[in-house]
Design a protein around this motif. Structure first.
Motif, PDB file in Angstrom:
ATOM      1  N   ASN A 107       0.838  -1.205   0.000  1.00  0.00           N
ATOM      2  CA  ASN A 107       0.000   0.000   0.000  1.00  0.00           C
ATOM      3  C   ASN A 107       0.875   1.259   0.000  1.00  0.00           C
ATOM      4  OD1 ASN A 107      -2.435   1.305  -0.178  1.00  0.00           O
ATOM      5  ND2 ASN A 107      -2.734   1.388   2.040  1.00  0.00           N
ATOM      6  N   VAL A 108       1.900   1.245  -0.865  1.00  0.00           N
ATOM      7  CA  VAL A 108       2.821   2.366  -1.012  1.00  0.00           C
ATOM      8  C   VAL A 108       2.726   2.848  -2.449  1.00  0.00           C
ATOM      9  CG1 VAL A 108       5.279   2.966  -1.083  1.00  0.00           C
ATOM     10  CG2 VAL A 108       4.397   1.569   0.774  1.00  0.00           C
ATOM     11  N   GLU A 109       2.690   4.171  -2.646  1.00  0.00           N
ATOM     12  CA  GLU A 109       2.642   4.741  -3.988  1.00  0.00           C
ATOM     13  C   GLU A 109       4.072   4.932  -4.483  1.00  0.00           C
ATOM     14  OE1 GLU A 109       1.604   8.908  -6.220  1.00  0.00           O
ATOM     15  OE2 GLU A 109       0.719   8.537  -4.258  1.00  0.00           O
ATOM     16  N   LEU A 110       4.424   4.224  -5.534  1.00  0.00           N
ATOM     17  CA  LEU A 110       5.756   4.346  -6.139  1.00  0.00           C
ATOM     18  C   LEU A 110       5.671   5.488  -7.146  1.00  0.00           C
ATOM     19  CD1 LEU A 110       8.607   3.100  -6.334  1.00  0.00           C
ATOM     20  CD2 LEU A 110       7.729   1.620  -8.129  1.00  0.00           C
ATOM     21  N   PHE A 129      19.411   3.205  -7.862  1.00  0.00           N
ATOM     22  CA  PHE A 129      18.012   3.435  -8.169  1.00  0.00           C
ATOM     23  C   PHE A 129      17.530   4.578  -7.279  1.00  0.00           C
ATOM     24  CE2 PHE A 129      18.805  -0.938  -9.254  1.00  0.00           C
ATOM     25  CZ  PHE A 129      18.206  -1.060 -10.496  1.00  0.00           C
ATOM     26  N   ASP A 130      17.294   5.746  -7.888  1.00  0.00           N
ATOM     27  CA  ASP A 130      16.714   6.868  -7.150  1.00  0.00           C
ATOM     28  C   ASP A 130      15.212   6.658  -7.135  1.00  0.00           C
ATOM     29  OD1 ASP A 130      19.112   8.240  -6.564  1.00  0.00           O
ATOM     30  OD2 ASP A 130      19.171   9.021  -8.602  1.00  0.00           O
ATOM     31  N   VAL A 131      14.670   6.439  -5.951  1.00  0.00           N
ATOM     32  CA  VAL A 131      13.267   6.057  -5.797  1.00  0.00           C
ATOM     33  C   VAL A 131      12.545   7.140  -4.995  1.00  0.00           C
ATOM     34  CG1 VAL A 131      11.706   4.294  -4.868  1.00  0.00           C
ATOM     35  CG2 VAL A 131      13.921   3.624  -5.801  1.00  0.00           C
ATOM     36  N   GLN A 132      11.353   7.488  -5.456  1.00  0.00           N
ATOM     37  CA  GLN A 132      10.487   8.398  -4.707  1.00  0.00           C
ATOM     38  C   GLN A 132       9.166   7.685  -4.467  1.00  0.00           C
ATOM     39  OE1 GLN A 132      10.161  12.188  -6.628  1.00  0.00           O
ATOM     40  NE2 GLN A 132      12.306  12.690  -6.232  1.00  0.00           N
ATOM     41  N   ILE A 133       8.770   7.654  -3.198  1.00  0.00           N
ATOM     42  CA  ILE A 133       7.516   6.999  -2.841  1.00  0.00           C
ATOM     43  C   ILE A 133       6.724   7.888  -1.894  1.00  0.00           C
ATOM     44  CG2 ILE A 133       8.387   4.656  -3.160  1.00  0.00           C
ATOM     45  CD1 ILE A 133       8.763   4.411  -0.168  1.00  0.00           C
ATOM     46  N   ASN A 134       5.424   7.630  -1.827  1.00  0.00           N
ATOM     47  CA  ASN A 134       4.521   8.284  -0.887  1.00  0.00           C
ATOM     48  C   ASN A 134       3.875   7.183  -0.073  1.00  0.00           C
ATOM     49  OD1 ASN A 134       4.980  10.876  -2.077  1.00  0.00           O
ATOM     50  ND2 ASN A 134       3.612  10.278  -3.735  1.00  0.00           N
ATOM     51  N   ALA A 135       3.992   7.284   1.249  1.00  0.00           N
ATOM     52  CA  ALA A 135       3.456   6.222   2.106  1.00  0.00           C
ATOM     53  C   ALA A 135       3.342   6.725   3.530  1.00  0.00           C
ATOM     54  CB  ALA A 135       4.378   5.005   2.062  1.00  0.00           C
ATOM     55  N   GLY A 165       1.378  15.360   5.437  1.00  0.00           N
ATOM     56  CA  GLY A 165       0.140  15.705   6.138  1.00  0.00           C
ATOM     57  C   GLY A 165       0.416  16.615   7.312  1.00  0.00           C
ATOM     58  N   SER A 166      -0.557  16.706   8.189  1.00  0.00           N
ATOM     59  CA  SER A 166      -0.388  17.538   9.382  1.00  0.00           C
ATOM     60  C   SER A 166       0.389  16.766  10.439  1.00  0.00           C
ATOM     61  CB  SER A 166      -1.754  17.950   9.924  1.00  0.00           C
ATOM     62  OG  SER A 166      -2.429  16.820  10.437  1.00  0.00           O
ATOM     63  N   GLN A 167       1.022  17.474  11.334  1.00  0.00           N
ATOM     64  CA  GLN A 167       1.826  16.869  12.386  1.00  0.00           C
ATOM     65  C   GLN A 167       0.972  16.193  13.452  1.00  0.00           C
ATOM     66  OE1 GLN A 167       5.038  16.688  12.164  1.00  0.00           O
ATOM     67  NE2 GLN A 167       5.196  17.975  10.351  1.00  0.00           N
ATOM     68  N   ILE A 168      -0.337  16.460  13.461  1.00  0.00           N
ATOM     69  CA  ILE A 168      -1.222  15.929  14.489  1.00  0.00           C
ATOM     70  C   ILE A 168      -1.559  14.460  14.233  1.00  0.00           C
ATOM     71  CG2 ILE A 168      -3.463  16.230  15.616  1.00  0.00           C
ATOM     72  CD1 ILE A 168      -3.309  19.179  14.753  1.00  0.00           C
ATOM     73  N   GLU A 169      -1.565  14.049  12.982  1.00  0.00           N
ATOM     74  CA  GLU A 169      -1.946  12.673  12.646  1.00  0.00           C
ATOM     75  C   GLU A 169      -0.990  11.678  13.280  1.00  0.00           C
ATOM     76  OE1 GLU A 169      -2.747  11.921   8.458  1.00  0.00           O
ATOM     77  OE2 GLU A 169      -2.712  14.085   8.134  1.00  0.00           O
ATOM     78  N   SER A 170      -1.522  10.504  13.656  1.00  0.00           N
ATOM     79  CA  SER A 170      -0.672   9.488  14.280  1.00  0.00           C
ATOM     80  C   SER A 170       0.210   8.779  13.256  1.00  0.00           C
ATOM     81  CB  SER A 170      -1.541   8.470  15.030  1.00  0.00           C
ATOM     82  OG  SER A 170      -2.359   7.783  14.108  1.00  0.00           O
ATOM     83  N   ASP A 171      -0.246   8.663  12.023  1.00  0.00           N
ATOM     84  CA  ASP A 171       0.540   8.018  10.963  1.00  0.00           C
ATOM     85  C   ASP A 171       0.416   8.879   9.695  1.00  0.00           C
ATOM     86  OD1 ASP A 171       2.158   6.164   9.776  1.00  0.00           O
ATOM     87  OD2 ASP A 171       0.611   4.635   9.542  1.00  0.00           O
ATOM     88  N   PRO A 172       1.135  10.027   9.658  1.00  0.00           N
ATOM     89  CA  PRO A 172       0.959  10.949   8.531  1.00  0.00           C
ATOM     90  C   PRO A 172       1.537  10.392   7.232  1.00  0.00           C
ATOM     91  CG  PRO A 172       2.782  11.666   9.886  1.00  0.00           C
ATOM     92  CD  PRO A 172       2.153  10.484  10.584  1.00  0.00           C
ATOM     93  N   LYS A 173       1.078  10.947   6.133  1.00  0.00           N
ATOM     94  CA  LYS A 173       1.580  10.594   4.811  1.00  0.00           C
ATOM     95  C   LYS A 173       2.975  11.208   4.652  1.00  0.00           C
ATOM     96  CE  LYS A 173      -0.026   9.095   0.693  1.00  0.00           C
ATOM     97  NZ  LYS A 173      -0.458   7.793   0.405  1.00  0.00           N
ATOM     98  N   LEU A 174       3.919  10.427   4.113  1.00  0.00           N
ATOM     99  CA  LEU A 174       5.300  10.869   3.971  1.00  0.00           C
ATOM    100  C   LEU A 174       5.711  10.871   2.504  1.00  0.00           C
ATOM    101  CD1 LEU A 174       6.870   8.651   6.781  1.00  0.00           C
ATOM    102  CD2 LEU A 174       6.200  11.048   6.982  1.00  0.00           C
ATOM    103  N   ASN A 175       6.492  11.870   2.124  1.00  0.00           N
ATOM    104  CA  ASN A 175       7.164  11.872   0.824  1.00  0.00           C
ATOM    105  C   ASN A 175       8.592  11.409   1.089  1.00  0.00           C
ATOM    106  OD1 ASN A 175       4.955  12.945  -0.512  1.00  0.00           O
ATOM    107  ND2 ASN A 175       5.609  15.055  -0.157  1.00  0.00           N
ATOM    108  N   ILE A 176       8.969  10.319   0.472  1.00  0.00           N
ATOM    109  CA  ILE A 176      10.259   9.703   0.766  1.00  0.00           C
ATOM    110  C   ILE A 176      11.081   9.601  -0.514  1.00  0.00           C
ATOM    111  CG2 ILE A 176      11.404   7.649   1.679  1.00  0.00           C
ATOM    112  CD1 ILE A 176       8.597   7.095   3.067  1.00  0.00           C
TER     113      ILE A 176
END
Length: 189
Positions: A107-110, A129-135, A165-176
């Motif tokens: 459930n990770v966006e590549l 491999f330069d990889v960018q994911i959202n998860a 996402g916002s810092q308040i969320e327990s599991d925020p969305k990350l750009n990696i």
């Protein structure tokens, strides 16, 4: 000169000298004649014990070779994953396909994968491999764990994580953004 020494020497000195010479001769004989034989006997004895254990296992030579071959295959898979038998020109597409498959399963966006050629480190050639994911964090953690299992020895060379996402969320969305490195042995042709 020797006669003078023998006439002037006391019997105790001569006896001590003779005992010392006999002791040295015995020591030299043991070190140079007997000790190599003892070492060879020990080596042969340990070889015999190994052969005896192998024959008492009940496994024939063919079966032992099969067991050893399977162990080598397992270790190769641990080190290289499924990539061990791939030619160099198919490795990039294979890794990108595996990254996409693992991303869907985790459930990770590549977002993107950009392959590149790294430098040669001793007898290994790097493939970058330069990889960018959202998860989310937990999905990203599972993704990394699965990548390690699927692709074998892949190294994360550098990474950057930004919260989406916002810092308040327990599991925020990350750009990696991360750089994965695969190492292959350079085969001189």
């Amino acid at each position: 000169m020797m006669d003078d020494f023998l006439e002037q020497a006391q019997p105790r000195t001569i006896a001590t000298l003779l005992i010392t010479v006999v002791f040295l001769l015995c020591t030299i004989q043991v070190l140079y004649l007997l000790w190599p034989q003892i070492k060879q006997f020990r080596e042969l004895s340990s070889s015999y014990q190994l052969l005896q254990q192998a024959s008492s296992n009940g496994l024939g030579l063919d079966q032992q070779l099969q067991v050893t071959t399977e162990e080598v295959k397992k270790l190769s898979y641990q080190l290289h994953g499924d990539m061990s038998g791939l030619p160099d020109n198919q490795m990039e597409s294979y890794i990108i396909g595996r990254l996409q498959k693992v991303s869907w399963a985790s459930n990770v966006e590549l977002a993107s994968v950009v392959p590149g050629k790294g430098k040669q480190v001793q007898m290994f050639q790097e493939t970058l491999f330069d990889v960018q994911i959202n998860a989310t964090y937990f999905n990203f953690f599972n993704w990394l764990k699965t990548i390690n299992q699927e692709l074998g020895y892949i190294v994360v060379k550098k990474f950057e994580i930004q919260s989406h996402g916002s810092q308040i969320e327990s599991d925020p969305k990350l750009n990696i953004s991360l750089t994965l490195v695969s190492y292959r042995i350079v085969r001189n042709v």
